[in-house]
Design an enzyme around this catalytic site. Sequence first.
Site, PDB file in Angstrom:
ATOM      1  N   ASN A  67     -30.657   5.267   5.814  1.00  0.00           N
ATOM      2  CA  ASN A  67     -30.640   6.741   5.811  1.00  0.00           C
ATOM      3  C   ASN A  67     -29.605   7.274   6.799  1.00  0.00           C
ATOM      4  O   ASN A  67     -28.802   8.143   6.464  1.00  0.00           O
ATOM      5  CB  ASN A  67     -32.015   7.309   6.214  1.00  0.00           C
ATOM      6  CG  ASN A  67     -33.038   7.237   5.090  1.00  0.00           C
ATOM      7  OD1 ASN A  67     -32.679   7.081   3.926  1.00  0.00           O
ATOM      8  ND2 ASN A  67     -34.309   7.367   5.437  1.00  0.00           N
ATOM      9  N   SER A  68     -29.641   6.756   8.027  1.00  0.00           N
ATOM     10  CA  SER A  68     -28.714   7.237   9.064  1.00  0.00           C
ATOM     11  C   SER A  68     -27.262   6.985   8.666  1.00  0.00           C
ATOM     12  O   SER A  68     -26.394   7.839   8.866  1.00  0.00           O
ATOM     13  CB  SER A  68     -29.007   6.560  10.405  1.00  0.00           C
ATOM     14  OG  SER A  68     -30.296   6.919  10.866  1.00  0.00           O
ATOM     15  N   GLY A 296     -35.532  12.317  11.594  1.00  0.00           N
ATOM     16  CA  GLY A 296     -35.025  11.540  12.730  1.00  0.00           C
ATOM     17  C   GLY A 296     -33.816  10.695  12.345  1.00  0.00           C
ATOM     18  O   GLY A 296     -32.842  10.604  13.092  1.00  0.00           O
ATOM     19  N   ASP A 297     -33.884  10.101  11.148  1.00  0.00           N
ATOM     20  CA  ASP A 297     -32.756   9.296  10.655  1.00  0.00           C
ATOM     21  C   ASP A 297     -31.525  10.178  10.481  1.00  0.00           C
ATOM     22  O   ASP A 297     -30.402   9.775  10.807  1.00  0.00           O
ATOM     23  CB  ASP A 297     -33.085   8.674   9.291  1.00  0.00           C
ATOM     24  CG  ASP A 297     -34.335   7.809   9.316  1.00  0.00           C
ATOM     25  OD1 ASP A 297     -34.715   7.354  10.417  1.00  0.00           O
ATOM     26  OD2 ASP A 297     -34.929   7.591   8.245  1.00  0.00           O
ATOM     27  N   ALA A 298     -31.740  11.380   9.945  1.00  0.00           N
ATOM     28  CA  ALA A 298     -30.623  12.300   9.708  1.00  0.00           C
ATOM     29  C   ALA A 298     -30.018  12.758  11.033  1.00  0.00           C
ATOM     30  O   ALA A 298     -28.802  12.877  11.159  1.00  0.00           O
ATOM     31  CB  ALA A 298     -31.094  13.513   8.909  1.00  0.00           C
TER      32      ALA A 298
END
Length: 342
Positions: A67-68, A296-298
């Site tokens: 995701n990140s 949080g990943d973003a």
Amino acid sequence: MAASEGVLLGMGNPLLDISAVVDDAFLTKYDIQLNNAILAEEKHLPMYDELASKSNVEYIAGGATQNSIRVAQWMLQTPGATSYMGCIGKDKFGEEMKKNAQAAGVTAHYYEDETAPTGTCAVCVVGGERSLIANLSAANCYKSEHLKRPENWALVEKAKYIYIAGFFLTVSPDSIQLVAEHAAANNKVFLMNLSAPFICEFFRDAQEKVLPYVDYIFGNETEAKIFAKVRGWETENIEEIALKISQLPLASGKQKRIAVITQGADPVVVAEDGKVKTFPVILLPKEKLVDTNGAGDAFVGGFLSQLVQEKSIEECVRAGCYAANVIIQRPGCTYPDKPDFN
């Protein structure tokens, strides 16, 4: 400064998110707590089919690190600036994952396991809050032999920034160690995430071993508090905890560590050089919140997109907050065609 090809590498557990809005009865039935991330046990296994049968179900290529990396790639808009490694199965979910990474512009070198199905993550959404239950399956089969193959190690050699979520500590700590030591020896930036309370609690030894190599550590307030509790730091003050994390011992070749702790709608805490700064987030009216899955990943993806361009910490945090704000207004870790960040 535009991002160069392969400047950012991520390694982690590629999971296909099976996301659906559920009710409290569903949470009770499967003994699930909101705002948590756990590994699936026997009792959770029937839940995946139940989620898949819901009319509002969505399938989204996920896994924290992936995701990140996808968000960083989206923010950068430079094809091939990012790369990613992890293990998938030889099945339709695995094919879905490959298509998704390619569409996102990420150079993905997946290790394909013949025996295990592609990992999945149940995302149960209630009132915008999410709970994650990961069934790692193939993601759990990643081996450092794959990392050492010349065509894959080339991605490590090319990268100047390497990001790995703490979840990968449960899968391949030796792969993490190889990459961490490479980063220290070659003056590269190595970044990790606390990722979940259970990682801080039950994988403390693996986490301790790699921490000296970590230049930037990310986490949220819940993870930070557990991290502190496990170490007997008698404080729940996030600023104090961030400071203590930033001051833990460093491996040779490492100059300093920066700790970045997010707190949902409360300010982001950054500890660096013995000082703490806080940065307000972009507040969102409740009715615009779709779900917090991937927030949080973003944040990390947005942060990384500026860091690899050597921007200031302020800019990195601003980009992180921007990306998280976009993501929470959409289901799962998805985003529009182009970012509107300037």
